[in-house]
Design an enzyme around this catalytic site. Sequence first.
Site, PDB file in Angstrom:
ATOM      1  N   CYS B 275       0.859  -1.190   0.000  1.00 33.65           N
ATOM      2  CA  CYS B 275       0.000   0.000   0.000  1.00 33.65           C
ATOM      3  C   CYS B 275       0.890   1.232   0.000  1.00 33.65           C
ATOM      4  CB  CYS B 275      -0.980  -0.015   1.170  1.00 33.65           C
ATOM      5  SG  CYS B 275      -0.239  -0.143   2.797  1.00 33.65           S
ATOM      6  N   ARG B 280      -2.255  -0.853   5.491  1.00 32.25           N
ATOM      7  CA  ARG B 280      -3.462  -1.357   4.845  1.00 32.25           C
ATOM      8  C   ARG B 280      -3.190  -2.717   4.206  1.00 32.25           C
ATOM      9  NH1 ARG B 280      -4.950   3.611   1.052  1.00 32.25           N
ATOM     10  NH2 ARG B 280      -2.701   3.930   1.222  1.00 32.25           N
TER      11      ARG B 280
END
Lengths: 174, 317
Positions: B275, B280
């Site tokens: 990410c 994430r």
Amino acid sequence: MSDNSSRMPESLAEIAADFRDSSPQERLQLLLEFSDELPPLPERYAGHLDQLEQVHECQSPLFLVVEVGASPGVAPDDQRVDLFFSAPPEAPTTRGFAGILHEGLDGRTVAEVLGTPDDAPMSFALAEVVSPLRLRGMVAMLSRIKRQTALKSAASATPDAPASTPDASSASRG
Amino acid sequence: MVAVRASLEDMTSSPADQPGATDTTDAKIAAYAHPERLVTTDWLAAQIAAGATGPGTGIVILESDEDVLLYETGHIPTSLKLDWHQDLNDPLTRDYVGAEQFARLMTARGISRDTTVVVYGDKSNWWAAYALWVMSLFGHPDVRLLDGGRAKWVAEGREMTREVPSVPAGGDDAAYPLSARDDAPIRAFKDDVLAHLGKPLVDVRSPGEYSGELLHMPDYPQEGAVRGGHIPGAKSVPWARAAAEDGTFKPRAELEAIYLTEQGLSPDEDVVAYCRIGERSSHTWFVLTHLLGFDNVRNYDGSWTEWGNAVRVPIEK
């Protein structure tokens, strides 16, 4: 550090001293108190976030607006500055930064706000408890406060110019 | 690869023997490849009510949030804080802490090697998944996520407290053992990704970041890059597609429809997820590894803040 403190308004310098004199764990608790005590928006702004400027550098949504007084017979530099913030309860660090700036700068004069050093947020010994990355949000808040103060002070000193709220897009940094 | 599978099996086969037995109360969780990696709010509340949680007991609950102060505003009873930035990152090098510091972090929270650790946090468990992934680098055998994280617990009106549990002062026996960090099985570095080009990559950022229109994540301009786009060949699967409205993970069948059917990934392939700074993609790493049973998924934590600023690496728009 002491150089910065001497140029900060006394109210802000006192808060900075309180933080520096505390242990790291106490500093977090102190920040939490500022977060808890951040006043809610007054009625004229509540539900009108479009009248506030979003500080995009904060990782959580933070909105702020500055009002500069227009008291007759008072020099522009001595007019009173009022600050209003909005940040959700699930963003306590951001609220804590806002709470410090509110407590330290709300009700001060234009000259005092504009004279606050840009790196004043580094004077609270917070980098080691919240990380330097997160502190950037507070630096950005202060720069927006100073920018709005300068703009609105200039606008009220020139009666013909409309008092404008700076829009967030033009204010974001490259 | 054989070694990787063996270590993952070691990590996933033991929890049933641990003090915190697998949560078998929920059919959705039971259907996942490794149901012992996830617990429900009901299960956790029952463990707390039974007095089975807290530092020095069989189950230690950790809160790991984006906001460093959120724990202090109120947290799940008996839980302690583990901050991704203050605790898990090395203060100088862009890297995680080493074995000694990790052992100190665990010992200070009353965690031993056989403790069941349940992690929860804000933002649909981004940072909780990240903490779980870092604990997995050190091979902690039994670490789980609370499905739905902090938001679900709060939404259900469950108890929150500002009381910080005390950690019993243990002797040397109570100290967490020095455990070497083993990055290779689940962590990819830039050179690993260069060598991986042509094999499956999953970009979990927002569509605007993937296409290169945005040089940073919406609302996170300080974590930008000088180049936009994505790593060549990467598939765009924003992390949030794996999460339901309430922040829980979607049921296995829905996850399979996204990652297997739609994206054509296969559980026996080598996959790298990335990410912007690796948090994430920890969420997606968790989904692929523990919920769908992929054997070899690595998280590229350097992610776009490294790739998008690196000189002469290939970029696709």
